[in-house]
Motif scaffolding. Structure first.
Motif, PDB file in Angstrom:
ATOM      1  N   SER A   1      -6.192 -20.160 -28.640  1.00 45.08           N
ATOM      2  CA  SER A   1      -5.599 -21.003 -27.606  1.00 45.08           C
ATOM      3  C   SER A   1      -6.468 -22.240 -27.365  1.00 45.08           C
ATOM      4  CB  SER A   1      -5.433 -20.208 -26.312  1.00 45.08           C
ATOM      5  OG  SER A   1      -4.753 -20.959 -25.332  1.00 45.08           O
ATOM      6  N   LEU A   2      -7.786 -22.049 -27.332  1.00 44.08           N
ATOM      7  CA  LEU A   2      -8.699 -23.193 -27.209  1.00 44.08           C
ATOM      8  C   LEU A   2      -8.559 -24.140 -28.404  1.00 44.08           C
ATOM      9  CD1 LEU A   2     -11.868 -21.314 -25.919  1.00 44.08           C
ATOM     10  CD2 LEU A   2     -10.580 -23.029 -24.625  1.00 44.08           C
ATOM     11  N   ASP A   3      -8.392 -23.570 -29.587  1.00 44.40           N
ATOM     12  CA  ASP A   3      -8.225 -24.387 -30.790  1.00 44.40           C
ATOM     13  C   ASP A   3      -6.969 -25.250 -30.705  1.00 44.40           C
ATOM     14  OD1 ASP A   3     -10.478 -23.192 -31.861  1.00 44.40           O
ATOM     15  OD2 ASP A   3      -9.360 -21.862 -33.212  1.00 44.40           O
ATOM     16  N   PHE A   4      -5.867 -24.657 -30.248  1.00 39.68           N
ATOM     17  CA  PHE A   4      -4.581 -25.356 -30.254  1.00 39.68           C
ATOM     18  C   PHE A   4      -4.450 -26.370 -29.118  1.00 39.68           C
ATOM     19  CE2 PHE A   4      -3.282 -22.601 -33.562  1.00 39.68           C
ATOM     20  CZ  PHE A   4      -2.072 -23.064 -34.070  1.00 39.68           C
ATOM     21  N   HIS A   5      -5.287 -26.277 -28.113  1.00 37.82           N
ATOM     22  CA  HIS A   5      -5.242 -27.256 -27.033  1.00 37.82           C
ATOM     23  C   HIS A   5      -6.377 -28.275 -27.125  1.00 37.82           C
ATOM     24  CE1 HIS A   5      -2.587 -24.210 -25.227  1.00 37.82           C
ATOM     25  NE2 HIS A   5      -2.064 -25.229 -24.585  1.00 37.82           N
TER      26      HIS A   5
ATOM     27  N   GLY B   1     -16.137 -34.135 -36.639  1.00 40.87           N
ATOM     28  CA  GLY B   1     -15.824 -34.785 -37.903  1.00 40.87           C
ATOM     29  C   GLY B   1     -15.253 -33.837 -38.932  1.00 40.87           C
ATOM     30  N   THR B   2     -14.631 -32.757 -38.458  1.00 37.09           N
ATOM     31  CA  THR B   2     -14.048 -31.760 -39.358  1.00 37.09           C
ATOM     32  C   THR B   2     -12.522 -31.867 -39.350  1.00 37.09           C
ATOM     33  OG1 THR B   2     -13.953 -30.118 -37.592  1.00 37.09           O
ATOM     34  CG2 THR B   2     -15.953 -30.167 -38.943  1.00 37.09           C
ATOM     35  N   ASP B   3     -11.910 -31.118 -40.233  1.00 38.30           N
ATOM     36  CA  ASP B   3     -10.450 -30.996 -40.253  1.00 38.30           C
ATOM     37  C   ASP B   3      -9.999 -30.287 -38.971  1.00 38.30           C
ATOM     38  OD1 ASP B   3      -7.825 -31.087 -41.219  1.00 38.30           O
ATOM     39  OD2 ASP B   3      -8.017 -29.176 -42.283  1.00 38.30           O
ATOM     40  N   TYR B   4      -8.704 -30.218 -38.786  1.00 38.45           N
ATOM     41  CA  TYR B   4      -8.159 -29.446 -37.675  1.00 38.45           C
ATOM     42  C   TYR B   4      -8.655 -28.003 -37.764  1.00 38.45           C
ATOM     43  CZ  TYR B   4      -5.011 -33.455 -37.243  1.00 38.45           C
ATOM     44  OH  TYR B   4      -4.501 -34.720 -37.086  1.00 38.45           O
ATOM     45  N   PRO B   5      -8.696 -27.291 -36.622  1.00 34.23           N
ATOM     46  CA  PRO B   5      -9.217 -25.918 -36.636  1.00 34.23           C
ATOM     47  C   PRO B   5      -8.532 -25.033 -37.681  1.00 34.23           C
ATOM     48  CG  PRO B   5      -8.926 -26.675 -34.380  1.00 34.23           C
ATOM     49  CD  PRO B   5      -8.331 -27.732 -35.262  1.00 34.23           C
ATOM     50  N   GLU B   6      -9.304 -24.141 -38.244  1.00 34.33           N
ATOM     51  CA  GLU B   6      -8.790 -23.263 -39.299  1.00 34.33           C
ATOM     52  C   GLU B   6      -7.614 -22.429 -38.810  1.00 34.33           C
ATOM     53  OE1 GLU B   6      -8.011 -21.676 -42.803  1.00 34.33           O
ATOM     54  OE2 GLU B   6      -9.466 -23.296 -42.467  1.00 34.33           O
ATOM     55  N   SER B   7      -7.652 -22.017 -37.536  1.00 35.14           N
ATOM     56  CA  SER B   7      -6.544 -21.218 -37.002  1.00 35.14           C
ATOM     57  C   SER B   7      -5.238 -22.009 -37.001  1.00 35.14           C
ATOM     58  CB  SER B   7      -6.862 -20.733 -35.586  1.00 35.14           C
ATOM     59  OG  SER B   7      -7.024 -21.830 -34.701  1.00 35.14           O
ATOM     60  N   MET B   8      -5.320 -23.327 -36.797  1.00 36.44           N
ATOM     61  CA  MET B   8      -4.130 -24.179 -36.849  1.00 36.44           C
ATOM     62  C   MET B   8      -3.633 -24.321 -38.282  1.00 36.44           C
ATOM     63  SD  MET B   8      -4.795 -27.286 -34.156  1.00 36.44           S
ATOM     64  CE  MET B   8      -3.044 -27.699 -34.146  1.00 36.44           C
ATOM     65  N   ARG B   9      -4.577 -24.566 -39.188  1.00 33.28           N
ATOM     66  CA  ARG B   9      -4.204 -24.728 -40.598  1.00 33.28           C
ATOM     67  C   ARG B   9      -3.565 -23.448 -41.140  1.00 33.28           C
ATOM     68  NH1 ARG B   9      -3.123 -29.141 -42.835  1.00 33.28           N
ATOM     69  NH2 ARG B   9      -5.072 -30.150 -42.206  1.00 33.28           N
TER      70      ARG B   9
ATOM     71  N   GLN C   1       1.152 -23.092 -28.326  1.00 32.84           N
ATOM     72  CA  GLN C   1       0.145 -22.260 -27.665  1.00 32.84           C
ATOM     73  C   GLN C   1      -0.643 -21.438 -28.683  1.00 32.84           C
ATOM     74  OE1 GLN C   1      -0.225 -22.741 -24.440  1.00 32.84           O
ATOM     75  NE2 GLN C   1       1.631 -23.966 -24.244  1.00 32.84           N
ATOM     76  N   GLY C   2      -0.404 -21.661 -29.979  1.00 30.68           N
ATOM     77  CA  GLY C   2      -1.089 -20.896 -31.014  1.00 30.68           C
ATOM     78  C   GLY C   2      -0.565 -19.481 -31.146  1.00 30.68           C
ATOM     79  N   ASN C   3       0.716 -19.277 -30.774  1.00 31.95           N
ATOM     80  CA  ASN C   3       1.294 -17.929 -30.734  1.00 31.95           C
ATOM     81  C   ASN C   3       0.437 -16.995 -29.875  1.00 31.95           C
ATOM     82  OD1 ASN C   3       3.385 -18.796 -32.290  1.00 31.95           O
ATOM     83  ND2 ASN C   3       2.746 -17.744 -34.169  1.00 31.95           N
ATOM     84  N   VAL C   4       0.127 -17.513 -28.694  1.00 29.11           N
ATOM     85  CA  VAL C   4      -0.668 -16.770 -27.713  1.00 29.11           C
ATOM     86  C   VAL C   4       0.143 -16.673 -26.429  1.00 29.11           C
ATOM     87  CG1 VAL C   4      -2.761 -16.805 -26.283  1.00 29.11           C
ATOM     88  CG2 VAL C   4      -2.866 -17.518 -28.692  1.00 29.11           C
ATOM     89  N   LYS C   5       0.216 -15.479 -25.868  1.00 30.65           N
ATOM     90  CA  LYS C   5       0.863 -15.299 -24.566  1.00 30.65           C
ATOM     91  C   LYS C   5      -0.204 -15.394 -23.481  1.00 30.65           C
ATOM     92  CE  LYS C   5       2.675 -11.331 -25.806  1.00 30.65           C
ATOM     93  NZ  LYS C   5       3.441 -10.054 -25.808  1.00 30.65           N
ATOM     94  N   THR C   6       0.136 -16.043 -22.376  1.00 34.27           N
ATOM     95  CA  THR C   6      -0.843 -16.198 -21.300  1.00 34.27           C
ATOM     96  C   THR C   6      -0.310 -15.639 -19.989  1.00 34.27           C
ATOM     97  OG1 THR C   6      -0.056 -18.416 -20.710  1.00 34.27           O
ATOM     98  CG2 THR C   6      -1.806 -18.264 -22.362  1.00 34.27           C
ATOM     99  N   THR C   7      -1.231 -15.244 -19.132  1.00 34.22           N
ATOM    100  CA  THR C   7      -0.868 -14.684 -17.837  1.00 34.22           C
ATOM    101  C   THR C   7      -1.998 -14.948 -16.844  1.00 34.22           C
ATOM    102  OG1 THR C   7      -0.208 -12.655 -16.670  1.00 34.22           O
ATOM    103  CG2 THR C   7      -1.867 -12.421 -18.403  1.00 34.22           C
ATOM    104  N   PHE C   8      -1.691 -14.817 -15.563  1.00 34.90           N
ATOM    105  CA  PHE C   8      -2.724 -14.853 -14.522  1.00 34.90           C
ATOM    106  C   PHE C   8      -2.977 -13.450 -13.965  1.00 34.90           C
ATOM    107  CE2 PHE C   8      -1.005 -19.302 -13.817  1.00 34.90           C
ATOM    108  CZ  PHE C   8      -2.094 -19.935 -14.397  1.00 34.90           C
ATOM    109  N   THR C   9      -2.231 -12.470 -14.461  1.00 37.12           N
ATOM    110  CA  THR C   9      -2.341 -11.111 -13.938  1.00 37.12           C
ATOM    111  C   THR C   9      -3.301 -10.284 -14.788  1.00 37.12           C
ATOM    112  OG1 THR C   9      -0.038 -11.253 -13.184  1.00 37.12           O
ATOM    113  CG2 THR C   9      -1.045  -9.060 -13.265  1.00 37.12           C
ATOM    114  N   ARG C  10      -4.350  -9.796 -14.162  1.00 37.65           N
ATOM    115  CA  ARG C  10      -5.340  -8.985 -14.874  1.00 37.65           C
ATOM    116  C   ARG C  10      -4.754  -7.622 -15.227  1.00 37.65           C
ATOM    117  NH1 ARG C  10      -8.385 -11.041 -10.420  1.00 37.65           N
ATOM    118  NH2 ARG C  10     -10.055 -12.498 -11.006  1.00 37.65           N
ATOM    119  N   PRO C  11      -5.420  -6.902 -16.133  1.00 30.84           N
ATOM    120  CA  PRO C  11      -4.947  -5.558 -16.489  1.00 30.84           C
ATOM    121  C   PRO C  11      -4.788  -4.633 -15.281  1.00 30.84           C
ATOM    122  CG  PRO C  11      -6.595  -6.277 -18.074  1.00 30.84           C
ATOM    123  CD  PRO C  11      -6.554  -7.313 -16.995  1.00 30.84           C
TER     124      PRO C  11
END
Length: 482
Positions: free
Chosen positions: A264-268, A279-287, A331-341
């Protein structure tokens, strides 16, 4: 949160603080003194594009009331004011061969002079989303790398020459992620292009956001090169880009969710920050996820983009708990929430669904950015929208306890990140000076530290403004005697 035990220890005397705004959100006067249309003018008038059906034609009337706004800033005692220049007010048709509007130049020149007369440092954003409509119609705006780069560089050149003798702090583009993902992916921001045909007849969400993002980075880097080559030595300023991104925490300690938080940090953030600061390419997780849909830098482009910011411009609002899964690519195929476990909430809920108050996340993000990118941090936007504030009376709205709570947390985190953690943080701008036109939310969401009565345009300081004024007065060291 434990603050430095030395209560007398203060932020450096040259620490900059103030409030931020954006031209389309406050100026109004959209057809006055030769201003051309931006992509937001007609878009905000389309049915269903703003929550309340309202547009930016009046906003907070700051084009007419700029002197009043400067008096307010002076009353607050700010060190700096971050504002943006409306491209279509300077070059109504936007292009490098189109006429420059002298009245637009005069407006911002007067604003800058007015700020300096009060001892307030102008901090200027060149592009805060108001692309001239003519350029979008002429060649597709940000979708056309060659054309938009030349036109953006020309617009920047006009600004550097008109204002650079008095402006030492420049931002090229505000939140390129929002321009690309929300404007060309989700289609909720102008120009509203998306694959979702119920929203737009045009657009391809699978490719256009990544093309636009790439073009933004290239255009930004060319503007920085222009400034450094032709203006920096004489004008003595600095220039950078400002990126949005919130702190991302794993929902739990499972490897999948730990990886999801980083993705998620990579995609934002990494999407833009890795090429600029590393000075690098886009993050590997994006590629890995996007493959050939993610453009590739030429060697020349990457060399130009690398190091193309004198500081890290940081816009941040909240913290998210991240889980692996979902099919939202932006979102990098990431689900987000504010509710803890355990079912508890991360913090106080704001008016907008995407924002909760969680101060430790602010400190964690400052540390992450400093350690990863090793570039001085300027917090160029940070703020909170109180729930249902637009329905409250002026008397109730100015007692914005939830916003004060938010700022108490983030300023404590800011202080700790600088004095305890050793992060190089040089500025903080609260969002926003005024309640204003909040893009797709219209006027239903209020982020201002100053209440605006939209019927009369009268400004009323909120408790949150008073808190920030007091905090920085007490926590920034006095300048040494000359």
């Amino acid at each position: 949160m434990t603050l430095n035990s030395d209560a007398k220890k203060q932020l450096p005397h040259d620490f900059i603080w103030g409030f931020a705004t954006a031209s389309f959100q406050i100026e109004g006067s959209t057809d006055v003194d030769g201003r051309g249309k931006s992509i937001w003018d007609d878009f905000s008038k389309l049915p269903g594009k703003t929550l309340d059906g309202k547009d930016g034609d009046v906003a907070t009337d700051s084009y007419q009331r700029w002197k009043e706004d400067i008096e307010l800033l002076a009353e607050y005692g700010v060190k700096s004011y971050r504002f943006s220049i409306a491209w279509p007010r300077i070059i109504p048709l936007g292009g490098r061969n189109d006429p420059v509007n002298a009245k637009g130049i005069k407006f911002y020149s007067n604003l800058i002079d007015g700020l300096l007369a009060k001892g307030i440092i102008p901090f200027v954003t060149l592009y805060h989303w108001d692309l001239p409509q003519a350029l979008h119609e002429r060649y597709g705006g940000w979708l056309n790398k060659e054309e938009i780069t030349q036109d953006f560089v020309h617009f920047a050149k006009v600004c550097f020459e008109a204002f650079g003798d008095r402006v030492q702090n420049w931002l090229t583009i505000n939140e390129p992620w929002c321009v690309s993902a929300i404007g060309y992916g989700y289609g909720r921001f102008a120009p509203g292009r998306t694959s979702e045909r119920s929203r737009s007849a045009e657009g391809d969400s699978s490719t256009e956001p990544y093309i636009v993002a790439h073009n933004e980075l290239v255009a930004h880097a060319h503007v920085v090169k222009l400034y450094r080559d032709q203006y920096k030595r004489q004008q003595g300023g600095q220039i950078g880009i400002t990126l949005n991104g919130d702190w991302c925490m794993p929902y739990d300690d499972s490897p999948e969710n730990i990886a999801a938080a980083q993705r998620s940090l990579d995609f934002h953030i990494g999407w833009y920050a890795d090429p600029v600061y590393l000075g690098t390419d886009y993050p590997e997780s994006m590629r890995k996820l996007l493959r050939d849909r993610l453009p590739r830098f030429t060697d020349e482009e990457l060399a130009l983009v690398k190091g193309s910011s004198d500081f890290y411009g940081m816009n941040t609002y909240t913290t998210k708990l991240c889980m692996d899964g979902g099919n939202d690519e932006f979102q990098g195929n990431v689900k987000t929430t504010f509710t803890r476990p355990d079912g508890t909430q991360l913090g106080n809920q704001a008016h907008c669904s995407w924002l909760q108050d969680y101060a430790p996340g602010f400190r964690a993000l400052l540390n992450y950015l400093w350690k990863r990118y090793q570039s001085p941090i300027y917090v160029t936007e940070n703020g909170f929208a109180v729930k249902d504030e637009h329905t409250k009376s002026v008397e109730d709205a100015i007692k914005d306890t939830e916003r004060v709570h938010y700022f108490k947390g983030v300023t404590a985190s800011l202080r700790a990140a600088i004095l305890e953690d050793g992060c190089d943080i040089r500025a903080y701008f609260g969002w926003s000076l005024l309640d204003n036109f909040e893009w797709a939310d219209g006027y239903t969401t209020r982020f201002g530290c100053t209440y605006v009565d939209y019927e009369t345009q009268k400004r009323y300081p909120k408790d949150s403004a008073k808190f920030l004024v007091k905090f920085f007065k007490e926590n920034v060291a006095a300048a040494p005697a000359s």
